[in-house]
Design an enzyme around this catalytic site. Structure first.
Site, PDB file in Angstrom:
ATOM      1  N   LYS A 158      -1.700   0.273  -9.933  1.00 19.69           N
ATOM      2  CA  LYS A 158      -2.830   0.913  -9.267  1.00 19.69           C
ATOM      3  C   LYS A 158      -3.905   1.276 -10.290  1.00 19.69           C
ATOM      4  CE  LYS A 158      -1.166   1.149  -5.026  1.00 19.69           C
ATOM      5  NZ  LYS A 158      -1.833   0.508  -3.886  1.00 19.69           N
ATOM      6  N   ASP A 185      -3.946  -3.688  -8.233  1.00 15.33           N
ATOM      7  CA  ASP A 185      -4.531  -3.192  -6.978  1.00 15.33           C
ATOM      8  C   ASP A 185      -5.608  -2.156  -7.283  1.00 15.33           C
ATOM      9  OD1 ASP A 185      -5.157  -2.561  -4.415  1.00 15.33           O
ATOM     10  OD2 ASP A 185      -3.151  -1.931  -3.815  1.00 15.33           O
ATOM     11  N   GLU A 211      -5.898  -7.269  -6.152  1.00 16.41           N
ATOM     12  CA  GLU A 211      -5.970  -6.872  -4.757  1.00 16.41           C
ATOM     13  C   GLU A 211      -7.181  -5.975  -4.495  1.00 16.41           C
ATOM     14  OE1 GLU A 211      -2.131  -5.582  -3.473  1.00 16.41           O
ATOM     15  OE2 GLU A 211      -2.919  -4.525  -1.735  1.00 16.41           O
ATOM     16  N   ASP A 236      -6.818  -6.745   1.150  1.00 18.56           N
ATOM     17  CA  ASP A 236      -5.919  -5.764   1.786  1.00 18.56           C
ATOM     18  C   ASP A 236      -6.703  -4.946   2.810  1.00 18.56           C
ATOM     19  OD1 ASP A 236      -4.046  -3.928   2.533  1.00 18.56           O
ATOM     20  OD2 ASP A 236      -3.834  -2.941   0.602  1.00 18.56           O
ATOM     21  N   LYS A 260       0.070  -5.368   6.800  1.00 18.44           N
ATOM     22  CA  LYS A 260       0.815  -4.112   6.910  1.00 18.44           C
ATOM     23  C   LYS A 260       0.917  -3.721   8.379  1.00 18.44           C
ATOM     24  CE  LYS A 260      -0.771  -2.273   2.479  1.00 18.44           C
ATOM     25  NZ  LYS A 260      -1.836  -1.499   1.832  1.00 18.44           N
TER      26      LYS A 260
HETATM   27 MG   LIG Z   1      -3.497  -2.501  -1.511  1.00 16.49          MG
END
Ligand SMILES: [Mg+2]
Length: 344
Positions: A158, A185, A211, A236, A260
């Protein structure tokens, strides 16, 4: 089988360590568990975590959304309820909780196990990534090193809005931990210029994918970045629904998509996206928010059923729980996930 009652409760699971991204910091997973009770006594369970920063739904919104469906759904059979649910204008997480409860009732109704229902033949373990939270460089390196020592070699890293920090962290992890597979990400944290600066700086490093570098609705910039680098770009936050996925595919603005349950509205909607992805040969990640055991179960059945379409599995929530809950149908060992229970 008709729906007799829909009940909700708020559940919490403590995390081992805080989960930090460009969008949020979480110490306890909080989610709504929906219980759908039918007239024949069967019970379907679904869950929706509060991820306001992503889906715009907090716990009170999810609770009131689920409550608002009762008027239309009580007394209806499951297939009709599924159809009605997906026409309602409530948030995608609330829909996902009810959708997965309905799907588990359908599985019951057909006297099948989830493995039969999802037609899962290949039961070999699948690998999940593990999240390395956004922190100062030394802490991220220490966390990544520890993950590798614990047998976790797919790292979801992240990164935040400080682009110099993002580049430094990426270089450090790539040079010092060459066996790690790095999934970067940014959670929409960068501008187009920053994204181009980033890909330029890390172009020759060993990175699996980047991402969602830019804000969700800026498909134009996403496309420019995708065309500017050989590193695959994964959409995403830009792809919630099948319509979003089609738009992304048709405009070639990304190389891959992240599916998701909480973005698309549950298992039945995720299956529509996965079927489309299979047809168009779109490489997918199957991801999740920080979620409870029932919604992770639902996602994992899909990960096993669509292993030909899903290249990356980002379902590490149970690895972050302080204590393992008994409701999981899967066993987590290092980054390996296997089916432990084929319950009906
Ligand atoms: Mg993501």
């Amino acid at each position: 089988m008709k729906i007799k009652e829909i009940l909700t409760e708020v559940k919490r699971i403590a995390l081992k360590t805080p989960f930090i991204t460009a969008l949020r910091r979480v110490e306890t997973i909080e989610f709504v568990r929906a219980k759908v009770l039918c007239d024949d006594g069967s019970l379907g369970i679904g869950e929706a975590p509060a991820t306001f920063a992503i889906t715009g739904e907090d716990i009170p919104i999810i609770l009131s959304s689920i409550k608002s469906t009762k008027e239309k759904l009580l007394g209806k059979d499951i297939l009709t309820s599924l159809e009605l649910l997906h026409k309602m204008s409530i948030g995608s997480s609330a829909k996902a909780a009810l959708d997965m409860a309905f799907v588990s009732l359908l599985i019951n109704e057909k006297c099948q196990t989830p493995l039969e229902y999802f037609n899962i033949k290949d039961k070999r373990a699948i690998q999940t990534d593990i999240t390395i939270s956004l922190n100062h460089k030394e802490k991220m390196f220490a966390d990544a090193k520890e993950a590798l020592q614990n047998g976790m070699d797919i790292l979801k890293v992240k990164l935040g809005s400080d682009i110099s920090h993002a580049i430094e962290v990426t270089k450090l992890l790539s040079y010092e931990l060459p066996s790690a597979k790095l999934l970067i990400d940014a959670n929409q944290a960068w501008s187009l210029d920053e994204s181009l600066k980033y890909v330029n700086a890390v172009e020759d490093l060993n990175i699996e994918l980047i991402e969602q570098p830019v804000v969700a609705d800026d498909l134009e910039s996403l496309k420019i970045i995708t065309n500017a680098t050989k590193i695959p770009i994964l959409a995403d936050e830009a792809t919630f629904t099948l319509e979003d996925v089609k738009r992304a595919y048709e405009s070639s603005c990304a190389d891959m998509i992240n599916i998701k349950l909480m973005k698309c509205g549950g298992v039945t909607k995720a299956i529509e996206i996965l079927e489309y992805a299979r047809e168009k040969k779109i490489i997918c990640m199957l991801g999740s928010m920080l979620e409870g055991p029932y919604s992770i179960n639902a996602a994992l059945y899909l990960a096993f059923a669509y292993r030909d379409v899903i290249k990356y599995v980002d379902l590490d929530s149970p690895l972050l729980y302080k204590e393992a809950p008994s409701e999981l149908d899967f066993n987590f060992f290092k980054n390996s996930i296997s089916i432990v229970r084929d319950k009906s």
